[in-house]
Enzyme design. Sequence first.
Site, PDB file in Angstrom:
ATOM      1  N   ASN A 104       0.817  -1.206   0.000  1.00 25.29           N
ATOM      2  CA  ASN A 104       0.000   0.000   0.000  1.00 25.29           C
ATOM      3  C   ASN A 104       0.865   1.278   0.000  1.00 25.29           C
ATOM      4  O   ASN A 104       2.022   1.234  -0.394  1.00 25.29           O
ATOM      5  CB  ASN A 104      -1.059   0.002   1.102  1.00 25.29           C
ATOM      6  N   HIS A 130       2.778   0.100  -3.234  1.00 22.46           N
ATOM      7  CA  HIS A 130       3.149  -1.308  -3.423  1.00 22.46           C
ATOM      8  C   HIS A 130       4.603  -1.514  -3.865  1.00 22.46           C
ATOM      9  O   HIS A 130       4.890  -2.311  -4.762  1.00 22.46           O
ATOM     10  CB  HIS A 130       2.212  -1.957  -4.448  1.00 22.46           C
ATOM     11  N   HIS A 202      -1.498  -9.978  -2.952  1.00 23.78           N
ATOM     12  CA  HIS A 202      -2.534  -9.187  -3.617  1.00 23.78           C
ATOM     13  C   HIS A 202      -3.467 -10.052  -4.472  1.00 23.78           C
ATOM     14  O   HIS A 202      -3.817  -9.687  -5.594  1.00 23.78           O
ATOM     15  CB  HIS A 202      -1.872  -8.097  -4.464  1.00 23.78           C
ATOM     16  N   SER A 203      -3.906 -11.199  -3.931  1.00 22.27           N
ATOM     17  CA  SER A 203      -4.848 -12.038  -4.688  1.00 22.27           C
ATOM     18  C   SER A 203      -6.211 -11.366  -4.772  1.00 22.27           C
ATOM     19  O   SER A 203      -6.688 -10.785  -3.799  1.00 22.27           O
ATOM     20  CB  SER A 203      -4.992 -13.406  -4.011  1.00 22.27           C
ATOM     21  N   TYR A 204      -6.818 -11.462  -5.957  1.00 20.04           N
ATOM     22  CA  TYR A 204      -8.185 -10.980  -6.169  1.00 20.04           C
ATOM     23  C   TYR A 204      -9.086 -12.211  -6.174  1.00 20.04           C
ATOM     24  O   TYR A 204      -8.957 -13.067  -7.041  1.00 20.04           O
ATOM     25  CB  TYR A 204      -8.337 -10.325  -7.532  1.00 20.04           C
ATOM     26  N   ASP A 268     -11.711   0.757  -0.674  1.00 26.10           N
ATOM     27  CA  ASP A 268     -10.260   0.645  -0.838  1.00 26.10           C
ATOM     28  C   ASP A 268      -9.662   1.200   0.446  1.00 26.10           C
ATOM     29  O   ASP A 268      -9.006   2.234   0.451  1.00 26.10           O
ATOM     30  CB  ASP A 268      -9.799   1.442  -2.073  1.00 26.10           C
ATOM     31  N   GLN A 305      -6.570  -4.507   4.194  1.00 25.84           N
ATOM     32  CA  GLN A 305      -7.026  -3.616   3.136  1.00 25.84           C
ATOM     33  C   GLN A 305      -8.109  -4.357   2.362  1.00 25.84           C
ATOM     34  O   GLN A 305      -7.845  -5.383   1.734  1.00 25.84           O
ATOM     35  CB  GLN A 305      -5.859  -3.249   2.199  1.00 25.84           C
ATOM     36  N   GLU A 333      -6.178  -7.774   1.724  1.00 27.51           N
ATOM     37  CA  GLU A 333      -4.728  -7.726   1.895  1.00 27.51           C
ATOM     38  C   GLU A 333      -4.394  -7.506   3.363  1.00 27.51           C
ATOM     39  O   GLU A 333      -4.661  -6.437   3.907  1.00 27.51           O
ATOM     40  CB  GLU A 333      -4.138  -6.588   1.059  1.00 27.51           C
TER      41      GLU A 333
HETATM   42  C1  GLA Z   1      -4.426  -1.806  -3.514  1.00 23.87           C
HETATM   43  C2  GLA Z   1      -4.658  -0.356  -3.386  1.00 23.87           C
HETATM   44  C3  GLA Z   1      -5.595   0.083  -4.432  1.00 23.87           C
HETATM   45  C4  GLA Z   1      -5.081  -0.276  -5.793  1.00 23.87           C
HETATM   46  C5  GLA Z   1      -4.867  -1.728  -5.883  1.00 23.87           C
HETATM   47  C6  GLA Z   1      -4.280  -2.103  -7.212  1.00 23.87           C
HETATM   48  O1  GLA Z   1      -5.491  -2.542  -3.076  1.00 23.87           O
HETATM   49  O2  GLA Z   1      -5.114   0.032  -2.122  1.00 23.87           O
HETATM   50  O3  GLA Z   1      -5.776   1.461  -4.341  1.00 23.87           O
HETATM   51  O4  GLA Z   1      -3.879   0.355  -6.021  1.00 23.87           O
HETATM   52  O5  GLA Z   1      -4.028  -2.137  -4.840  1.00 23.87           O
HETATM   53  O6  GLA Z   1      -4.971  -1.554  -8.294  1.00 23.87           O
END
Ligand code: GLA
Length: 368
Positions: A104, A130, A202-204, A268, A305, A333
């Site tokens: 972050n 990041h 940072h897995s989605y 976010d 996060q 995160e």
């Molecule tokens: C994190 C950040 C977001 C964004 C994503 C990637 O979660 O907090 O603002 O930058 O990564 O797009």
Amino acid sequence: MTTITTAALTSCGDGAEKKSEESTNEKVTKVAWGEADGKPVDLYTLTNANGVQIKISTYGGVVTSWVTPDKAGNKSNVVLGFDSLSGYLAKPPYFGAIIGRYGNRIGKGTFKIDTTTYQLATNNGANHLHGGNKGYDKVVWDAKPADSTASLTLTYLSKDGEEGYPGNLNITVVYTLTDENELLIDYTAETDKATVVNLTNHSYFNLTGDVNNTILDHQLQINADKYTPVDAGLIPTGELKDVKGTPFDFLQPHKIGERIAAVEGGYDHNFVLTRTGSDLELVATLSDSVSGRKLEVFTTEPGLQFYSGNFLDGTIKTSDGKSINLRTGLCLETQHFPDSPNKPAFPSTLLKPGEKYHTVTKYKISVN
Ligand code: GLA
């Protein structure tokens, strides 16, 4: 250690190629996956007793897929990712990657340790995000599979001055897939000069297993009675605000889409976890009633996060050509709070020589 070599058809580079698949134990196999920075990149597959598979690339330490069953037993991938390295070299927004040296944002990319001011890369407006232009998500990690478990150890030496950070930082990240369908991530690091460290993954996630669905109907619960409000550049103001009566109150489960319109830009934000101690603890639960999948997040970290995929806009496509649209993946995160190096009241991210950075996070997927 014995090496078993079998032929396997795997997608590599820009097309499907016949590749040799090596394995050091039957729970960890690897294939050559191309090259980055002049170094070979490998893709490892961890398999557990239930046939659940997690793939991890040595490029960025990326979790590229996590294939796990729904309540009917149908398996699909529940994280956003690509089948080939080229997808990652095109710099997607940190899909599945290890993030560092500082996960972050750091306001204006600057901070002070004792009397020295450090200036980091500013790669997110005026701020540092990041790890900078080339964070740990864009480097090739060294890898060592375990002898008998579904586990992979990744190491990386982040050199003194890299992206502006002080100190040579030796990092080890161990990914382990257990037979309880848990992905355990164990992070350690040591430095030779005082520095700041905040590592995460940072897995989605999209528990429906289909990127054509958004995550807005997922139910989320977070053990956090406070969050850190942010300014327009997403830097915490320093306040720890009560979630009570706000769309940030996830103490009881809520659908993500329920109150998202009231949050400018979408979620976010860093949630201040209400912990009972410093051990690995359950801090968040995500579930999808259609597939029956449930994700539980355990961590030793003080923050989480929650990012609702607000910057996904359909321009990136999956390897099979589907658009990755707005809010089709979400991140949980685990971390220290953003901008901690400039917020003395936040838990410290300072790491000094002789100390050991150690955090653990566990993602567990089950079905109801
Ligand atoms: C994190 C950040 C977001 C964004 C994503 C990637 O979660 O907090 O603002 O930058 O990564 O797009």
